[in-house]
Design a protein around this motif. Structure first.
Motif, PDB file in Angstrom:
ATOM      1  N   VAL A  80      -1.748  12.869  -7.413  1.00  0.00           N
ATOM      2  CA  VAL A  80      -2.960  12.674  -6.616  1.00  0.00           C
ATOM      3  C   VAL A  80      -2.742  13.296  -5.243  1.00  0.00           C
ATOM      4  CG1 VAL A  80      -4.620  11.009  -5.732  1.00  0.00           C
ATOM      5  CG2 VAL A  80      -3.360  10.502  -7.839  1.00  0.00           C
ATOM      6  N   HIS A  81      -3.678  14.121  -4.794  1.00  0.00           N
ATOM      7  CA  HIS A  81      -3.551  14.805  -3.512  1.00  0.00           C
ATOM      8  C   HIS A  81      -3.704  13.815  -2.357  1.00  0.00           C
ATOM      9  CE1 HIS A  81      -4.424  17.645  -0.226  1.00  0.00           C
ATOM     10  NE2 HIS A  81      -3.861  18.583  -0.988  1.00  0.00           N
ATOM     11  N   LEU A  82      -3.024  14.104  -1.254  1.00  0.00           N
ATOM     12  CA  LEU A  82      -3.083  13.266  -0.059  1.00  0.00           C
ATOM     13  C   LEU A  82      -4.515  13.023   0.389  1.00  0.00           C
ATOM     14  CD1 LEU A  82      -1.847  11.965   2.546  1.00  0.00           C
ATOM     15  CD2 LEU A  82      -1.761  14.277   3.504  1.00  0.00           C
ATOM     16  N   PHE A  83      -5.319  14.078   0.468  1.00  0.00           N
ATOM     17  CA  PHE A  83      -6.696  13.931   0.952  1.00  0.00           C
ATOM     18  C   PHE A  83      -7.539  13.087  -0.007  1.00  0.00           C
ATOM     19  CE2 PHE A  83      -6.629  18.138   3.552  1.00  0.00           C
ATOM     20  CZ  PHE A  83      -5.769  17.535   4.455  1.00  0.00           C
ATOM     21  N   GLU A  84      -7.283  13.225  -1.307  1.00  0.00           N
ATOM     22  CA  GLU A  84      -8.041  12.421  -2.259  1.00  0.00           C
ATOM     23  C   GLU A  84      -7.696  10.950  -2.110  1.00  0.00           C
ATOM     24  OE1 GLU A  84      -8.946  11.802  -7.025  1.00  0.00           O
ATOM     25  OE2 GLU A  84      -7.612  13.429  -6.395  1.00  0.00           O
ATOM     26  N   MET A  85      -6.401  10.642  -1.913  1.00  0.00           N
ATOM     27  CA  MET A  85      -6.019   9.241  -1.718  1.00  0.00           C
ATOM     28  C   MET A  85      -6.681   8.658  -0.483  1.00  0.00           C
ATOM     29  SD  MET A  85      -2.077   8.648  -2.895  1.00  0.00           S
ATOM     30  CE  MET A  85      -1.307  10.146  -2.291  1.00  0.00           C
ATOM     31  N   ILE A  86      -6.737   9.438   0.587  1.00  0.00           N
ATOM     32  CA  ILE A  86      -7.370   8.941   1.812  1.00  0.00           C
ATOM     33  C   ILE A  86      -8.864   8.739   1.590  1.00  0.00           C
ATOM     34  CG2 ILE A  86      -7.946   9.527   4.202  1.00  0.00           C
ATOM     35  CD1 ILE A  86      -5.253  10.918   4.403  1.00  0.00           C
ATOM     36  N   PHE A  87      -9.495   9.656   0.836  1.00  0.00           N
ATOM     37  CA  PHE A  87     -10.929   9.495   0.566  1.00  0.00           C
ATOM     38  C   PHE A  87     -11.205   8.188  -0.168  1.00  0.00           C
ATOM     39  CE2 PHE A  87     -14.361   9.715  -2.546  1.00  0.00           C
ATOM     40  CZ  PHE A  87     -15.444   9.861  -1.692  1.00  0.00           C
ATOM     41  N   TRP A  88     -10.481   7.949  -1.268  1.00  0.00           N
ATOM     42  CA  TRP A  88     -10.737   6.726  -2.024  1.00  0.00           C
ATOM     43  C   TRP A  88     -10.383   5.480  -1.212  1.00  0.00           C
ATOM     44  CZ3 TRP A  88     -14.058   7.422  -5.466  1.00  0.00           C
ATOM     45  CH2 TRP A  88     -14.064   8.553  -6.275  1.00  0.00           C
ATOM     46  N   ARG A  89      -9.358   5.595  -0.407  1.00  0.00           N
ATOM     47  CA  ARG A  89      -8.974   4.481   0.470  1.00  0.00           C
ATOM     48  C   ARG A  89     -10.128   4.114   1.392  1.00  0.00           C
ATOM     49  NH1 ARG A  89      -8.412   1.772   4.452  1.00  0.00           N
ATOM     50  NH2 ARG A  89      -6.520   1.304   5.633  1.00  0.00           N
ATOM     51  N   GLN A  90     -10.745   5.119   2.003  1.00  0.00           N
ATOM     52  CA  GLN A  90     -11.842   4.868   2.941  1.00  0.00           C
ATOM     53  C   GLN A  90     -13.135   4.499   2.220  1.00  0.00           C
ATOM     54  OE1 GLN A  90      -9.932   4.339   5.434  1.00  0.00           O
ATOM     55  NE2 GLN A  90     -11.216   5.384   6.934  1.00  0.00           N
ATOM     56  N   ALA A  91     -13.450   5.213   1.145  1.00  0.00           N
ATOM     57  CA  ALA A  91     -14.710   4.974   0.435  1.00  0.00           C
ATOM     58  C   ALA A  91     -14.754   3.576  -0.168  1.00  0.00           C
ATOM     59  CB  ALA A  91     -14.900   6.030  -0.657  1.00  0.00           C
ATOM     60  N   ILE A  92     -13.675   3.154  -0.807  1.00  0.00           N
ATOM     61  CA  ILE A  92     -13.649   1.822  -1.423  1.00  0.00           C
ATOM     62  C   ILE A  92     -13.684   0.745  -0.355  1.00  0.00           C
ATOM     63  CG2 ILE A  92     -12.222   0.227  -2.792  1.00  0.00           C
ATOM     64  CD1 ILE A  92     -11.385   2.645  -4.480  1.00  0.00           C
ATOM     65  N   THR A  93     -12.984   0.959   0.765  1.00  0.00           N
ATOM     66  CA  THR A  93     -13.036  -0.002   1.863  1.00  0.00           C
ATOM     67  C   THR A  93     -14.453  -0.112   2.412  1.00  0.00           C
ATOM     68  OG1 THR A  93     -10.743   0.486   2.480  1.00  0.00           O
ATOM     69  CG2 THR A  93     -12.111  -0.590   4.134  1.00  0.00           C
ATOM     70  N   LEU A  94     -15.140   1.021   2.543  1.00  0.00           N
ATOM     71  CA  LEU A  94     -16.524   1.008   3.036  1.00  0.00           C
ATOM     72  C   LEU A  94     -17.427   0.210   2.110  1.00  0.00           C
ATOM     73  CD1 LEU A  94     -18.693   1.977   5.002  1.00  0.00           C
ATOM     74  CD2 LEU A  94     -18.874   4.088   3.650  1.00  0.00           C
ATOM     75  N   MET A 124       0.829  -1.202   0.000  1.00  0.00           N
ATOM     76  CA  MET A 124       0.000   0.000   0.000  1.00  0.00           C
ATOM     77  C   MET A 124       0.868   1.260   0.000  1.00  0.00           C
ATOM     78  SD  MET A 124      -2.769   1.364   2.799  1.00  0.00           S
ATOM     79  CE  MET A 124      -1.443   1.951   3.861  1.00  0.00           C
ATOM     80  N   GLY A 125       1.944   1.259   0.801  1.00  0.00           N
ATOM     81  CA  GLY A 125       2.840   2.404   0.838  1.00  0.00           C
ATOM     82  C   GLY A 125       3.466   2.689  -0.516  1.00  0.00           C
ATOM     83  N   MET A 126       3.855   1.624  -1.203  1.00  0.00           N
ATOM     84  CA  MET A 126       4.423   1.786  -2.543  1.00  0.00           C
ATOM     85  C   MET A 126       3.406   2.412  -3.489  1.00  0.00           C
ATOM     86  SD  MET A 126       4.205   0.149  -5.758  1.00  0.00           S
ATOM     87  CE  MET A 126       3.754  -1.562  -5.437  1.00  0.00           C
ATOM     88  N   LEU A 127       2.145   1.970  -3.402  1.00  0.00           N
ATOM     89  CA  LEU A 127       1.104   2.502  -4.277  1.00  0.00           C
ATOM     90  C   LEU A 127       0.748   3.952  -3.916  1.00  0.00           C
ATOM     91  CD1 LEU A 127      -1.102  -0.709  -4.364  1.00  0.00           C
ATOM     92  CD2 LEU A 127       0.185   0.256  -6.293  1.00  0.00           C
ATOM     93  N   VAL A 128       0.801   4.280  -2.622  1.00  0.00           N
ATOM     94  CA  VAL A 128       0.586   5.668  -2.196  1.00  0.00           C
ATOM     95  C   VAL A 128       1.642   6.575  -2.818  1.00  0.00           C
ATOM     96  CG1 VAL A 128       0.702   7.243  -0.219  1.00  0.00           C
ATOM     97  CG2 VAL A 128      -0.647   5.147  -0.062  1.00  0.00           C
ATOM     98  N   LYS A 129       2.886   6.125  -2.777  1.00  0.00           N
ATOM     99  CA  LYS A 129       3.969   6.923  -3.336  1.00  0.00           C
ATOM    100  C   LYS A 129       3.815   7.070  -4.843  1.00  0.00           C
ATOM    101  CE  LYS A 129       8.763   7.847  -2.329  1.00  0.00           C
ATOM    102  NZ  LYS A 129       8.350   8.984  -1.482  1.00  0.00           N
ATOM    103  N   LEU A 130       3.403   6.006  -5.512  1.00  0.00           N
ATOM    104  CA  LEU A 130       3.153   6.087  -6.949  1.00  0.00           C
ATOM    105  C   LEU A 130       2.038   7.085  -7.247  1.00  0.00           C
ATOM    106  CD1 LEU A 130       3.303   2.446  -8.408  1.00  0.00           C
ATOM    107  CD2 LEU A 130       4.775   4.389  -8.990  1.00  0.00           C
ATOM    108  N   GLY A 131       0.971   7.031  -6.450  1.00  0.00           N
ATOM    109  CA  GLY A 131      -0.133   7.970  -6.640  1.00  0.00           C
ATOM    110  C   GLY A 131       0.309   9.401  -6.432  1.00  0.00           C
ATOM    111  N   GLY A 132       1.136   9.633  -5.407  1.00  0.00           N
ATOM    112  CA  GLY A 132       1.645  10.976  -5.150  1.00  0.00           C
ATOM    113  C   GLY A 132       2.493  11.492  -6.293  1.00  0.00           C
ATOM    114  N   GLU A 133       3.307  10.618  -6.879  1.00  0.00           N
ATOM    115  CA  GLU A 133       4.143  11.032  -8.008  1.00  0.00           C
ATOM    116  C   GLU A 133       3.308  11.347  -9.241  1.00  0.00           C
ATOM    117  OE1 GLU A 133       7.212   8.181  -8.755  1.00  0.00           O
ATOM    118  OE2 GLU A 133       8.399   8.822  -7.020  1.00  0.00           O
TER     119      GLU A 133
END
Length: 309
Positions: A39-53, A27-36
């Motif tokens: 993708v904004h930090l808050f957007e990544m957290i939103f999709w992380r939570q929304a998809i998990t829900l 997951m950390g590797m994919l977060v870093k890829l998304g950041g590069e």
């Protein structure tokens, strides 16, 4: 601290935590890829939570077990959601600010903060072994950071990482408390349900259009995060946080490999000098916690009756 475990099964807990370490590193590797990819930090957290829900809620609905998440501890879930959301911001922020291996190593300071929290929150008396381990561990952090060196690690990233580790330690105690009455599915369901609308408030300000590949990264990140969260919560149901955190150290192997294979960055020499100090200190803390737990479980011997004349 073992008294907070719902159903002690230490070997199962260790195995689950081993898989958790791999899922978190991925997951950390994919977060870093998304950041590069912007993708904004808050957007990544939103999709992380929304998809998990969606995954958790949909799975429970299909299995006819949605009613099992009913709770009488909404206040405790709300506190866990608030701290969890803040903790995610710092955890993801660490990955975005630091190389993967260094970010992972900083996260290993969690046991040190668990010692501080045990003193502050529970009034636990901490002896020489654990305080010495904390001191050695933070010496490892200094070695890793190399203050004053041009090759040193980003200080802001280190500070963010230390705050993230403190949050993880605090949340681990919260989850162990919730595990007494709630199932892992209920803990995750309420965390995502309560936190997703909050982080969604930032979405209109940070959302951008993405390519199909970037969407794939976000979905994969969310799935890995959901798996890690389920496994992490389950591991804390079966084993003491002080002991099973040992398995988290294996994530450094995956993070180092991802750093080289995906981001073409080899780990610096300071990592191999600082990481053993941090990991060794964490192992010492876990060993001492285990010794103290065993001592607490031993029955107190009753005095022998006086011999008759």
């Amino acid at each position: 601290m073992d008294g907070s475990i719902a159903s002690p099964r230490p070997f199962l807990a260790l195995g689950i935590r081993l898989v958790t370490a791999f899922a978190l590193a991925t997951m950390g590797m994919l977060v870093k890829l998304g950041g590069e990819r912007g993708v904004h930090l808050f957007e990544m957290i939103f999709w992380r939570q929304a998809i998990t829900l969606v995954l958790i809620g949909g799975g429970l609905l299909l299995l006819g077990k949605l009613a099992t998440v009913r709770t009488t501890r909404l206040g405790a879930h709300s506190r866990r959601a608030a701290l969890g959301l803040v903790g995610m911001m710092f955890t993801y922020g660490t990955v975005l600010l630091l190389p993967l291996a260094e970010a992972t190593t900083i996260n290993f300071t969690t046991p040190f903060f668990a010692v501080f929290l045990a003193v502050i929150l529970f009034g636990e008396k901490v002896g020489f072994y654990r305080w010495a381990a904390v001191a050695v561990g933070f010496c490892g952090v200094i070695v890793l950071v190399q203050p004053g060196s041009s090759a040193g690690v980003n200080i802001l990233g280190v500070v963010v990482g230390l705050i993230a580790s403190a949050m993880v330690a605090l949340i681990s105690f919260q989850i162990q408390d919730l595990n007494k009455t709630e199932s892992p599915w209920a803990i995750i369901f309420w965390f995502t349900l309560l936190s997703t609308p909050v982080i969604a408030l930032a979405l209109p300000f940070v959302f951008t259009a993405h390519t199909a590949e970037t969407w794939a990264i976000l979905v994969a990140m969310s799935v890995c995060g959901a798996m890690a969260q389920i496994l992490l919560t389950t591991s804390l149901r079966f084993g003491s946080a002080a002991v099973i955190l040992l398995m988290d150290y294996t994530s450094l192997l995956w993070a180092t490999w991802y750093g080289y294979a995906v981001f073409d960055r080899a780990a610096p020499a300071s990592l191999w000098l600082g990481a053993p100090l941090i990991i060794g200190a964490g192992v010492l803390i876990a060993w001492r916690e285990r010794q103290l737990a065993r001592a607490r479980m031993q029955p107190v011997a009753e005095p022998e009756p006086p011999a008759r004349a």
